[in-house]
Design a protein around this motif. Structure first.
Motif, PDB file in Angstrom:
ATOM      1  N   LEU A 200      -5.741 -10.351  13.251  1.00  0.00           N
ATOM      2  CA  LEU A 200      -4.629  -9.703  12.566  1.00  0.00           C
ATOM      3  C   LEU A 200      -4.883  -9.708  11.068  1.00  0.00           C
ATOM      4  CD1 LEU A 200      -1.605  -8.623  12.621  1.00  0.00           C
ATOM      5  CD2 LEU A 200      -0.961 -11.015  12.197  1.00  0.00           C
ATOM      6  N   SER A 201      -4.796  -8.542  10.442  1.00  0.00           N
ATOM      7  CA  SER A 201      -4.890  -8.476   8.984  1.00  0.00           C
ATOM      8  C   SER A 201      -3.531  -8.132   8.401  1.00  0.00           C
ATOM      9  CB  SER A 201      -5.931  -7.440   8.542  1.00  0.00           C
ATOM     10  OG  SER A 201      -5.430  -6.118   8.593  1.00  0.00           O
ATOM     11  N   THR A 202      -3.282  -8.679   7.217  1.00  0.00           N
ATOM     12  CA  THR A 202      -2.042  -8.376   6.514  1.00  0.00           C
ATOM     13  C   THR A 202      -2.338  -8.035   5.061  1.00  0.00           C
ATOM     14  OG1 THR A 202      -1.595 -10.671   5.834  1.00  0.00           O
ATOM     15  CG2 THR A 202      -0.712  -9.966   7.961  1.00  0.00           C
ATOM     16  N   ALA A 207       4.181  -2.930  -0.028  1.00  0.00           N
ATOM     17  CA  ALA A 207       5.281  -2.415   0.779  1.00  0.00           C
ATOM     18  C   ALA A 207       4.680  -1.505   1.863  1.00  0.00           C
ATOM     19  CB  ALA A 207       6.246  -1.632  -0.094  1.00  0.00           C
ATOM     20  N   PRO A 208       5.197  -1.522   3.107  1.00  0.00           N
ATOM     21  CA  PRO A 208       6.354  -2.287   3.590  1.00  0.00           C
ATOM     22  C   PRO A 208       6.025  -3.679   4.125  1.00  0.00           C
ATOM     23  CG  PRO A 208       5.632  -0.802   5.308  1.00  0.00           C
ATOM     24  CD  PRO A 208       4.704  -0.574   4.140  1.00  0.00           C
ATOM     25  N   GLN A 209       4.738  -4.104   4.050  1.00  0.00           N
ATOM     26  CA  GLN A 209       4.403  -5.427   4.575  1.00  0.00           C
ATOM     27  C   GLN A 209       5.055  -6.544   3.765  1.00  0.00           C
ATOM     28  OE1 GLN A 209       0.111  -5.781   5.948  1.00  0.00           O
ATOM     29  NE2 GLN A 209      -0.018  -3.873   4.784  1.00  0.00           N
ATOM     30  N   SER A 210       5.297  -6.271   2.488  1.00  0.00           N
ATOM     31  CA  SER A 210       5.936  -7.278   1.638  1.00  0.00           C
ATOM     32  C   SER A 210       7.348  -7.599   2.110  1.00  0.00           C
ATOM     33  CB  SER A 210       5.976  -6.789   0.191  1.00  0.00           C
ATOM     34  OG  SER A 210       6.629  -5.531   0.100  1.00  0.00           O
ATOM     35  N   HIS A 234      -4.649 -10.191   2.638  1.00  0.00           N
ATOM     36  CA  HIS A 234      -4.411  -9.950   1.212  1.00  0.00           C
ATOM     37  C   HIS A 234      -3.074 -10.641   0.955  1.00  0.00           C
ATOM     38  CE1 HIS A 234      -4.170  -7.030  -2.400  1.00  0.00           C
ATOM     39  NE2 HIS A 234      -3.293  -7.995  -2.568  1.00  0.00           N
ATOM     40  N   ILE A 235      -3.127 -11.797   0.333  1.00  0.00           N
ATOM     41  CA  ILE A 235      -1.963 -12.680   0.254  1.00  0.00           C
ATOM     42  C   ILE A 235      -0.807 -12.027  -0.493  1.00  0.00           C
ATOM     43  CG2 ILE A 235      -3.281 -14.795   0.576  1.00  0.00           C
ATOM     44  CD1 ILE A 235      -3.316 -15.148  -2.443  1.00  0.00           C
ATOM     45  N   ARG A 236       0.367 -12.616  -0.341  1.00  0.00           N
ATOM     46  CA  ARG A 236       1.597 -12.010  -0.848  1.00  0.00           C
ATOM     47  C   ARG A 236       1.596 -11.849  -2.370  1.00  0.00           C
ATOM     48  NH1 ARG A 236       6.245 -11.317   2.021  1.00  0.00           N
ATOM     49  NH2 ARG A 236       5.569 -12.811   3.617  1.00  0.00           N
ATOM     50  N   ASP A 237       0.914 -12.735  -3.059  1.00  0.00           N
ATOM     51  CA  ASP A 237       0.924 -12.675  -4.524  1.00  0.00           C
ATOM     52  C   ASP A 237      -0.357 -13.305  -5.046  1.00  0.00           C
ATOM     53  OD1 ASP A 237       1.603 -12.482  -7.188  1.00  0.00           O
ATOM     54  OD2 ASP A 237       3.492 -13.575  -7.018  1.00  0.00           O
ATOM     55  N   GLU A 238      -1.177 -12.509  -5.724  1.00  0.00           N
ATOM     56  CA  GLU A 238      -2.378 -13.039  -6.368  1.00  0.00           C
ATOM     57  C   GLU A 238      -2.122 -13.339  -7.832  1.00  0.00           C
ATOM     58  OE1 GLU A 238      -5.840 -10.715  -3.821  1.00  0.00           O
ATOM     59  OE2 GLU A 238      -4.882  -9.656  -5.497  1.00  0.00           O
ATOM     60  N   LEU A 314       2.402  -1.426 -10.453  1.00  0.00           N
ATOM     61  CA  LEU A 314       3.482  -1.438 -11.431  1.00  0.00           C
ATOM     62  C   LEU A 314       4.889  -1.330 -10.860  1.00  0.00           C
ATOM     63  CD1 LEU A 314       1.980   0.827 -14.269  1.00  0.00           C
ATOM     64  CD2 LEU A 314       1.896  -1.669 -14.045  1.00  0.00           C
ATOM     65  N   MET A 315       5.054  -0.655  -9.730  1.00  0.00           N
ATOM     66  CA  MET A 315       6.405  -0.425  -9.237  1.00  0.00           C
ATOM     67  C   MET A 315       6.967  -1.666  -8.553  1.00  0.00           C
ATOM     68  SD  MET A 315       7.541   2.570  -9.973  1.00  0.00           S
ATOM     69  CE  MET A 315       8.895   2.655  -8.813  1.00  0.00           C
ATOM     70  N   PRO A 316       8.232  -2.018  -8.824  1.00  0.00           N
ATOM     71  CA  PRO A 316       8.843  -3.121  -8.062  1.00  0.00           C
ATOM     72  C   PRO A 316       8.962  -2.753  -6.592  1.00  0.00           C
ATOM     73  CG  PRO A 316      10.489  -1.978  -9.411  1.00  0.00           C
ATOM     74  CD  PRO A 316       9.160  -1.440  -9.825  1.00  0.00           C
ATOM     75  N   ARG A 317       8.880  -3.764  -5.730  1.00  0.00           N
ATOM     76  CA  ARG A 317       8.871  -3.496  -4.295  1.00  0.00           C
ATOM     77  C   ARG A 317      10.180  -2.881  -3.811  1.00  0.00           C
ATOM     78  NH1 ARG A 317       4.782  -3.373  -5.569  1.00  0.00           N
ATOM     79  NH2 ARG A 317       2.976  -4.690  -5.117  1.00  0.00           N
ATOM     80  N   TRP A 318      11.300  -3.301  -4.390  1.00  0.00           N
ATOM     81  CA  TRP A 318      12.579  -2.745  -3.943  1.00  0.00           C
ATOM     82  C   TRP A 318      12.633  -1.249  -4.198  1.00  0.00           C
ATOM     83  CZ3 TRP A 318      15.482  -0.133  -7.485  1.00  0.00           C
ATOM     84  CH2 TRP A 318      15.300  -0.432  -8.843  1.00  0.00           C
TER      85      TRP A 318
END
Length: 541
Positions: A200-202, A207-210, A234-238, A314-318
């Protein structure tokens, strides 16, 4: 004999034409051997080179190949061969294994020449992993080209991806799956693993995995674990976007612990000014988990600039909830736009400012320009310049966000392997392995030649259980690269990212010569590499 640029260009032009001649399938070669059409001795003898066998000290000698296998690796081959390739003065190594690429579109192309993946072959890469960052198609059988008649220039394996699973079952919405939806994603994961997915890769940063919580990921990782798979992330935050670099590494390790699955951290890095210098802390966390018996490893591309989408950077996830159309609608809402601007400015700061973001993909008139270059036309506002580009189309950026001390700290660790993260618009597609050798072995001496070769061959082969590859030994598949240690170097850069690297003289893939005298032969000898599931619940093939 070194190939001239004119000869190389001519060979490329020929490959792109309608008269492309492809290799005979390896099975046909094997049948010829069994039928006695090939005389006793080797088909190919690579002689006189300095052999780095993968995981062992180098020696001067010969590699003999019959069919798709190595039949001899030693000081002097005592028999005749139908074809001899001189490697005097050259380095002979196993074909490089790239565990993190975005070569999916090339390998899935309807154009035979694209499926050769020449940017890889000309660097010595003979095996690539696709479906990374959560993008792997759950229909793994289709990815592997079952009944398609496709042929491939390199060997490849694939993941099933969280993003693709979410896209198929949930869409682009920012919400948790229902119980039934999670069960459907788990069933798709099971099917993909039965069809040969690596694991499984993530891409939890995207977005939308975040929008996925850790528990959702653990549920799917447990399915992959039952089949003997890998959790690649690819971790949630580098950087410092959400939970921070340290928090994201801890989350990946925790997912692996809960799911009882090996963890692979994709393109390990400390991204952005807020986390420069944190490589040491990340290394300590990984090595503490390894000391406790957990399997954790990583790959790294040898560049100070990452490559991603402008909106991802650059774009916020929301603001991306619901996909591109929903994002563009928010641009026209003054209240939401004010908040978006503030968060974009902060994201730009953490990545090093507008001069550190170079447009590599998108509208033709902005290619090769930084957001700082585009700011004057937007009233001096680089945030507005980014918005103006995004209104027209999504764009790709090279984001210069890493510190060389962090790059070196990760590179020397024995559990970090070479990768490219190959993607369009970034020179890493055409030059990662050549650059690592030229910059970090020859110029800066961060690692030595054996470390470079091992990190590019036997280390990924062992980490991912890629049987019969990653080493030059009797019985192994005949994936071999021969390169000139004085001339192996990149030509691609951030302004001209599609220039082929130099210095690789010969590449053999499954016993077939794919690169000869530095020029491609047009022979497609790569194979899909489905992972054999260890689950008894898979249907019989």
């Amino acid at each position: 004999m070194r190939v001239t640029q004119a000869k190389f260009a001519g060979r490329i032009a020929g490959l792109m034409g309608a008269a492309l001649v492809l290799a005979a399938p390896a099975a046909a070669q094997d049948a010829a051997v069994r039928a006695g059409e090939v005389q006793a001795g080797a088909d190919i003898l690579i002689t006189g080179g300095t052999i780095y066998p993968g995981g062992a000290d180098p020696f001067t000698g010969d590699i003999a190949i019959a069919g798709d296998r190595i039949v001899y690796a030693g000081p002097r081959y005592p028999h005749a061969a139908q074809r001899t390739i001189s490697a005097d003065g050259m380095i002979v190594a196993p074909g490089f294994i790239d565990p993190h690429t975005h070569a999916d579109s090339a390998l899935m192309s309807r154009i035979p020449a694209a499926r050769l993946v020449l940017p890889f072959i000309t660097q010595g890469v003979t095996t690539a992993f696709i479906g990374v960052d959560g993008r792997g198609d759950p229909d793994v059988a289709a990815t592997f080209g079952r009944d398609s008649g496709r042929d491939y220039g390199v060997n490849f394996a694939t993941y099933v991806g969280l993003g693709a699973l979410r896209g198929e079952v949930i869409g682009s919405d920012d919400r948790a799956p229902t119980e039934d939806e999670l069960a459907e994603m788990a069933a798709l994961t099971h099917q993909a693993m039965c069809e040969g997915a690596l694991g499984l890769s993530t891409g939890l940063f995207y977005a939308p995995q975040s929008y996925a919580e850790e528990g959702e990921v653990v549920t799917l990782a447990k399915v992959a674990a039952r089949h003997g798979g890998i959790y690649d992330s690819h971790i949630r935050d580098e950087s410092s976007y959400t939970i921070g670099l340290a928090g994201a590494v801890a989350e990946a390790i925790d997912i692996g612990k809960q799911a009882d699955i090996p963890v692979h951290i994709a393109h390990i890095k400390a991204l952005g000014v807020d986390v420069h210098g944190q490589a040491g802390a990340v290394i300590e966390a990984v090595e503490a988990a390894r000391a406790e018996g957990q399997v954790v490893h990583a790959d790294q591309y040898p560049w100070p600039a990452s490559g991603t989408g402008l909106s991802a950077a650059l774009m916020p996830r929301w603001a991306q909830d619901g996909g591109r159309e929903a994002m563009l609608a928010r641009f026209d809402d003054p209240a939401q736009m004010a908040r978006i601007r503030t968060e974009m400015a902060e994201n730009m700061r953490r990545r090093g400012g507008p001069a550190s973001l170079l447009i590599t993909r998108g509208p033709a008139d902005v290619l090769g320009k930084t957001l700082e270059d585009l700011a004057p036309a937007a009233g001096g506002d680089p945030v507005q310049a980014a918005i103006d580009v995004l209104r027209r189309s999504e764009a790709g950026v090279a984001s210069f966000n890493q510190d060389e001390a962090d790059i070196a700290a990760f590179m020397v660790r024995p559990w970090v392997m070479t990768s490219s993260d190959a993607s369009a618009g970034h020179p890493r597609y055409y030059a990662s392995y050549a650059r690592k050798y030229d910059t970090y072995v020859r110029e800066r001496q961060v690692i030595d030649l054996r470390q470079f070769i091992d990190q590019s061959t036997i280390v990924p082969a062992r980490a991912f259980s890629i049987e019969g590859r990653g080493s030059l030994r009797e019985g192994a598949f005949a994936d071999v690269v021969v390169f000139d240690p004085e001339n192996y170097a990149p030509r691609a850069d951030f302004l001209e990212p599609t220039l082929f690297s130099t210095g690789v003289q010969t590449v053999v893939i499954n016993g077939v010569v794919a690169l000869e005298d530095g020029a491609p032969t047009g022979k497609a000898a790569g194979r899909p590499l489905p992972r054999r599931s260890r689950s008894a619940d898979c249907p019989a093939p």
